[in-house]
Design an enzyme around this catalytic site. Structure first.
Site, PDB file in Angstrom:
ATOM      1  N   LYS A 112      -2.461   6.747   9.374  1.00 42.25           N
ATOM      2  CA  LYS A 112      -2.401   5.343   9.771  1.00 42.25           C
ATOM      3  C   LYS A 112      -1.348   5.115  10.862  1.00 42.25           C
ATOM      4  O   LYS A 112      -1.467   4.213  11.671  1.00 42.25           O
ATOM      5  CB  LYS A 112      -2.068   4.451   8.571  1.00 42.25           C
ATOM      6  CG  LYS A 112      -3.010   4.578   7.382  1.00 42.25           C
ATOM      7  CD  LYS A 112      -4.428   4.159   7.712  1.00 42.25           C
ATOM      8  CE  LYS A 112      -5.285   3.909   6.485  1.00 42.25           C
ATOM      9  NZ  LYS A 112      -5.553   5.087   5.656  1.00 42.25           N
TER      10      LYS A 112
HETATM   11  C1  LIG Z   1      -6.695   5.461   4.992  1.00 40.45           C
HETATM   12  C2  LIG Z   1      -6.799   6.883   4.637  1.00 40.45           C
HETATM   13  C3  LIG Z   1      -8.040   7.535   4.604  1.00 40.45           C
HETATM   14  C4  LIG Z   1      -9.345   6.822   4.838  1.00 40.45           C
HETATM   15  O1  LIG Z   1      -9.517   6.360   6.150  1.00 40.45           O
HETATM   16  P1  LIG Z   1     -10.537   5.186   6.477  1.00 40.45           P
HETATM   17  O2  LIG Z   1     -10.301   4.845   7.891  1.00 40.45           O
HETATM   18  O3  LIG Z   1     -10.182   4.052   5.548  1.00 40.45           O
HETATM   19  O4  LIG Z   1     -11.909   5.705   6.204  1.00 40.45           O
HETATM   20  C5  LIG Z   1      -8.040   8.895   4.334  1.00 40.45           C
HETATM   21  N1  LIG Z   1      -6.886   9.567   4.067  1.00 40.45           N
HETATM   22  C6  LIG Z   1      -5.688   8.962   4.077  1.00 40.45           C
HETATM   23  C7  LIG Z   1      -4.464   9.754   3.757  1.00 40.45           C
HETATM   24  C8  LIG Z   1      -5.602   7.607   4.367  1.00 40.45           C
HETATM   25  O5  LIG Z   1      -4.398   7.012   4.391  1.00 40.45           O
END
Ligand SMILES: *Cc1c(COP(=O)(O)O)cnc(C)c1O
Length: 467
Positions: A112
């Site tokens: 993120k």
């Molecule tokens: C948010 C997240 C995901 C999923 O990603 P999306 O964009 O919601 O599909 C996968 N792994 C981690 C560690 C995340 O923080």
């Protein structure tokens, strides 16, 4: 470039207005009026660019010069200065065909950070330029909240409130969010699950008088800027692979929750990155896998898994995919989403399922399989995967068509963030210092029931009203 809504009732807007709007005011998701394409020749010319330079080139196709080039360059530089790897996102090769793109070298150790470090700086930039107060509201299954808070803590003109499901995020995630003491940060721990949190947020963003009174801003992947920022690393990984590695094609395996990360890959492919397969990895919350394999989009019972950031039933970005699937027809999207709202599910014909499967391959990873994958990769390669990244690898093992060439599996979090799962297989890890020090800090959060009125009251006491 102008931006429109998947439901067709937002007048075309520019880049900054789109960024500020977040969710479309008609309840749809914002998409570009048309997706710019990059020729193979152009792509080759980008091969030597740094991550930051590449991001600048890609964003320049979308920003309409609303941000002067020097400002955009500076924003990008500042956004990745806090990443610990000189490559920003290093690509590690495990064997002849398998590569891992590590997206977790940012301040909160999850992918993120890649988009949110930039979005936090962009909010601060817009706040200053337009003399605006920015009130950010977001729901998190753990990582988005930590990352968004880290990107705007203490920044002038910005208030941020994050809802997370009380007790349903990992210990480190909780600490990353709640040990921040800046008074522009409010953590609400909601007695419910992530979908409950996201539902409240969706309703508040759809409540136009409330949204305009507080000038609410989004950081969830409903925001197209986040999708765009994530599409950069699909270009980057493709260009980092040697020509030999690329010769039989390039595929990605993507740990998926809200469909944001994989939609960024879909966008990169539409822009011209020659991606063969996009493999969608889910955990036991496998609504998206059932959609792709069986053509039924229907939420089922929520399960807690080792990969809590993927414990999601209703994927916000599904609607963006649907929009392109039905040929950019906003009327058709609106009709299907209405039907979904009324009947609680959507079904697709056999012919449609075949088309969906040309875009995306799906695989759902059980809890045991996830842990086994972590164990196997530790033994075989001495490489420690976090449980989310392990889902991506397990999906590559289980569903990737190996004759398709190279695979890039996205590693979305550092294993230290999810030590609960790592300890289950008897592996002891050393925490990076920035995680270790969290355990000694005092926490600040407000626990609330999953009652919209109570949540609204907390927000009204916290946000600055716009004059
Ligand atoms: C948010 C997240 C995901 C999923 O990603 P999306 O964009 O919601 O599909 C996968 N792994 C981690 C560690 C995340 O923080």
């Amino acid at each position: 470039m102008k931006y429109i809504s998947t439901r067709g009732n937002v007048a075309p807007i520019g880049f900054i207005d789109m960024f500020l709007m977040g969710l479309g005011e008609d309840g749809g998701l914002i998409v570009p009026e048309s997706i710019p394409t990059v020729s193979g020749k152009q792509l080759d010319q980008w091969a030597k660019l740094s991550y930051q330079e590449l991001m600048f080139e890609i964003f320049s196709l979308y920003t309409n010069d609303e941000i002067p080039a020097d400002d955009l360059k500076r924003l990008i530089q500042e956004s990745y200065a806090g990443f610990t790897s000189p490559d920003v996102l290093p690509l590690t090769t495990l064997n002849d065909s398998l590569h891992v793109l590590e997206l977790f070298h940012g301040p909160t150790f999850a992918f993120k950070d890649v988009a949110l470090s930039f979005m936090g700086n962009l909010y601060a930039y817009v706040a200053k330029k337009q003399n605006q107060v920015i009130n950010i509201l977001g729901a998190t299954s753990g990582d988005t909240g930590a990352s968004a808070i880290s990107s705007v803590r203490g920044k002038e003109g910005i208030q941020i409130c994050i809802l997370h499901p009380n007790g349903k995020v990992s210990r480190v995630q909780e600490l990353q969010m709640t040990t921040v003491q800046d008074d522009n940060v409010l953590n609400l721990a909601v007695n419910g699950n992530f979908d409950d949190c996201q539902q409240v947020i969706k309703e508040l963003f759809a409540d136009i008088p409330f949204k305009s009174k507080y000038h609410l801003r989004a950081i969830n992947s409903i925001n197209f800027v986040r999708i765009l920022a994530q599409s950069v690393y699909y270009f980057y990984a493709y260009l980092k692979l040697s020509e030999k590695a690329r010769e039989n094609g390039v595929n990605f395996s993507i740990p998926t929750g809200n469909f944001g990360n994989i939609f960024s890959g879909y966008l990169a492919k539409k822009m011209g990155v020659p991606i063969k397969q996009l493999v969608l990895a889910t955990n036991e919350n496998n609504i998206l896998e059932r959609f792709i394999r069986e053509g039924v989009y229907k939420p089922e019972g929520f399960r807690s898994t080792h990969s809590p950031s993927m414990d999601i039933q209703i994927a916000s970005n599904f609607e963006r995919y649907l929009y392109y699937f039905v040929g950019e027809d906003a009327v058709a999207v609106t009709a299907r989403m209405e039907k979904f709202k009324q009947e609680g599910q959507l079904t697709f014909t056999e012919a449609e399922v075949a088309r969906i499967q040309q875009d995306i391959t799906a695989y759902s990873v059980g809890n045991e399989e996830c842990l086994n994958t972590i164990r196997t990769y530790q033994e075989r390669y001495g490489y420690l995967l976090d449980p989310h990244s392990a889902c991506g690898i397990a999906a590559y093992e289980g569903a990737g068509r190996k004759d398709d060439g190279a695979f890039v599996s996205l590693a979305t979090a550092h294993p230290a963030k999810f030590d609960e799962a790592i300890r289950l297989i008897g592996i002891e890890q050393q925490f990076p210092e920035r995680i270790q020090e969290l355990f000694d800090k005092p926490q600040q959060q407000v626990i609330v029931d999953n009652v919209k009125a109570d949540i609204v009251a907390r927000l009204e006491g916290f946000y600055r009203v716009y004059q």
